[in-house]
Design an enzyme around this catalytic site. Structure first.
Site, PDB file in Angstrom:
ATOM      1  N   ARG A  78      95.736 -15.850 -16.926  1.00 29.49           N
ATOM      2  CA  ARG A  78      95.813 -17.309 -16.920  1.00 29.49           C
ATOM      3  C   ARG A  78      96.807 -17.751 -17.992  1.00 29.49           C
ATOM      4  NH1 ARG A  78      90.283 -16.026 -16.624  1.00 29.49           N
ATOM      5  NH2 ARG A  78      89.252 -16.721 -14.692  1.00 29.49           N
ATOM      6  N   LYS A 123      87.789 -17.115 -19.554  1.00 33.82           N
ATOM      7  CA  LYS A 123      86.881 -18.085 -18.955  1.00 33.82           C
ATOM      8  C   LYS A 123      85.485 -17.482 -18.845  1.00 33.82           C
ATOM      9  CE  LYS A 123      87.047 -21.450 -15.190  1.00 33.82           C
ATOM     10  NZ  LYS A 123      87.776 -21.847 -13.970  1.00 33.82           N
ATOM     11  N   HIS A 142      99.722 -21.063 -12.428  1.00 30.74           N
ATOM     12  CA  HIS A 142      98.565 -20.443 -11.782  1.00 30.74           C
ATOM     13  C   HIS A 142      98.942 -19.822 -10.434  1.00 30.74           C
ATOM     14  CE1 HIS A 142      94.401 -19.870 -12.796  1.00 30.74           C
ATOM     15  NE2 HIS A 142      94.022 -20.117 -11.551  1.00 30.74           N
ATOM     16  N   ARG A 168      99.342 -16.168 -10.818  1.00 33.71           N
ATOM     17  CA  ARG A 168      98.070 -15.441 -10.817  1.00 33.71           C
ATOM     18  C   ARG A 168      97.552 -15.269  -9.388  1.00 33.71           C
ATOM     19  NH1 ARG A 168      93.128 -14.429 -13.786  1.00 33.71           N
ATOM     20  NH2 ARG A 168      91.303 -15.386 -12.802  1.00 33.71           N
ATOM     21  N   HIS A 216      86.783 -12.518 -12.564  1.00 37.73           N
ATOM     22  CA  HIS A 216      85.865 -13.379 -11.823  1.00 37.73           C
ATOM     23  C   HIS A 216      84.429 -12.877 -11.982  1.00 37.73           C
ATOM     24  CE1 HIS A 216      89.219 -14.860  -8.874  1.00 37.73           C
ATOM     25  NE2 HIS A 216      89.219 -15.509 -10.024  1.00 37.73           N
ATOM     26  N   TYR A 243      91.208 -14.987  -1.647  1.00 39.54           N
ATOM     27  CA  TYR A 243      92.498 -14.359  -1.395  1.00 39.54           C
ATOM     28  C   TYR A 243      92.494 -13.555  -0.100  1.00 39.54           C
ATOM     29  CZ  TYR A 243      93.218 -15.818  -6.167  1.00 39.54           C
ATOM     30  OH  TYR A 243      93.308 -16.579  -7.299  1.00 39.54           O
TER      31      TYR A 243
END
Length: 468
Positions: free
Chosen positions: A282, A307, A413, A416, A439, A448
């Site tokens: 990120r 995150k 982004h 990414r 994630h 994706y």
């Protein structure tokens, strides 16, 4: 040069400033900056100068903490005009003027990286905490705090106890403030689920907010009632739901990524963009990268407190090993100079700073992508060198996409997203990609696979099936 020659030189310099859209009243400051540079090298002809002299001068100016961002950028532009337009040495056109200018944007004390420590007592000081909000919310915060200080203090404490990010904190507080204002500054303890529903209806019907925005407002208010007022709330609150559109991420093809990278002319920005795409990082993970997180032995980067407060490891692409090593070597030299000039400190979060009191001057804690100028801690007056501001890279990426004639909506982004999609295209399993992206839930990564397997992508159009 004799006096008439000097006068003609500066007259020509002022004429060149016009091509940079510099107003005549301001042009004299550019002349002054250029003169100061020349006076700093009294025994050296301008024609014999190299990038080294310019970089040393800019680094020295960057250590002047009272210097504002715009003043530093003005110095950079003044030297650019001096060398590119007037002296015209061979290296001037390729010098990283843009890098120096964009890296000058300092982190304000309400920036997400430092805000929590710089305003550590924000729950008790309305002036300090309001500084981190936008202008409208800042004024509203002071009014709400004056009426219900116990609610505000408890709300901030509950958020920080659970270690939510500073951006989540600001968002939750913002919704809390707007909720109270909507109900005419009524004490929220006297309000119920019905009042929450009315506010959420207002957001959709009057403000036309997105579904994610409405959900965030609901989460903030439920959090307040459950964690602050200790009230059990009915989860089935009646309100008009905003319809959530199904949005797929913007993904570039490999050829588009290649074209984009070719148009990024800044060395530092190009390295950062390559890390975003090559490691799936990120934007903020990249700008906050520290020297100790780069492991050349194992060829990997430790992404700390990403995150969700999770660490993860990503591999360093082989193509970036040398460039990244050169960047670290530059930081080593810069840090050595900073120490020699009485600087060399870097920001370290409060808990770590207390645990390692001498760490702020250690090389390993320095940012891999530092600002070109130092900043002053508003609380203590300590001068530090922060990381580069993220806005600089965002502007580079958008401009490069335009120059590469990429019509997709390209931002940091998107690199990414492209990293994840291209790995799946290459046959890597979904769990591996999930780990690399950091994630928590594989369902987030599954978006994706939707990009790759959209119905209709592999269908042959009936137009193409017509006989020629």
């Amino acid at each position: 040069m004799d006096n008439p020659s000097v006068s003609r030189f500066w007259d020509n310099y002022i004429e060149k400033t016009k091509t940079y859209n510099i107003k005549p009243k301001v042009a004299r400051w550019y002349v002054r900056h250029a003169e100061q540079y020349i006076k700093a090298h009294p025994n050296q002809r301008l024609g014999s100068h190299t990038p080294r002299e310019v970089e040393e001068y800019l680094r020295d100016k960057g250590r002047n903490a009272p210097l504002e961002d715009w003043q530093f950028r003005q110095i950079v532009d003044a030297l650019k005009i001096l060398f590119v337009e007037m002296v015209q040495p061979a290296w001037a056109g390729d010098f990283s003027w843009q890098d120096w200018s964009m890296a000058a944007q300092s982190l304000r004390d309400n920036h997400a990286t430092v805000a929590r420590d710089y305003q550590a007592d924000g729950g008790h000081d309305p002036e300090a905490h309001a500084a981190g909000l936008d202008e409208k919310d800042s004024v509203l915060y002071k009014h709400v705090f004056k009426r219900y200080p116990e609610h505000v203090k408890a709300f901030v404490a509950a958020i920080r106890t659970r270690q939510y990010s500073i951006r989540t904190e600001r968002s939750y507080i913002g919704w809390f403030l707007r909720y109270i204002r909507y109900h005419d500054m009524t004490d929220p303890a006297r309000l119920s689920e019905q009042h929450i529903g009315q506010f959420l209806d207002y957001l959709v019907l009057n403000r036309n907010v997105a579904a994610s925005t409405q959900s965030q407002a609901l989460n903030a208010l439920i959090f307040f009632y459950k964690q602050v007022l200790q009230r059990e709330m009915n989860e089935k609150i009646s309100f008009a739901h905003s319809k959530k559109p199904r949005r797929l991420p913007v993904v570039l093809t490999r050829d588009e990524v290649r074209k984009l990278m070719e148009k990024i002319d800044g060395e530092t920005q190009q390295l950062m963009a390559n890390l975003l795409y090559g490691c799936g990082m990120r934007l903020m993970e990249c700008v906050r990268l520290r020297v100790l997180d780069v492991d050349f032995g194992y060829r990997q980067i430790l992404v700390r407190e990403a995150k969700g407060k999770k660490d993860r490891v990503v591999p360093i692409p082989n193509k970036l090993i040398d460039c990244l090593q050169e960047q670290v070597d530059k930081i080593r030299a810069l840090h050595k100079e900073d120490l020699e000039n009485g600087f060399g400190r870097v920001y370290i979060p409060g808990a770590l700073a207390r645990k390692y009191p001498n760490a702020e001057k250690e090389f390993r804690w320095q940012y891999v992508f530092p600002s070109s100028r130092v900043s002053t801690d508003p609380r203590t007056g300590v001068v530090r060198r922060h990381h580069i501001h993220e806005n600089g890279l965002q502007k580079y990426i958008k401009r490069a996409a335009e120059q590469a004639s990429i019509t997709k909506k390209v931002n940091c982004h998107a690199l990414r997203h492209s990293f994840a999609t291209h790995l799946l295209e290459s046959g890597y399993d979904i769990r591996t990609v999930q780990e690399l992206l950091g994630h928590a839930d594989v369902s987030t990564t599954m978006i994706y696979t939707h990009v790759l397997n959209m119905p209709g992508v592999s269908v042959v159009s009936p137009l193409d099936m017509l006989e020629r």
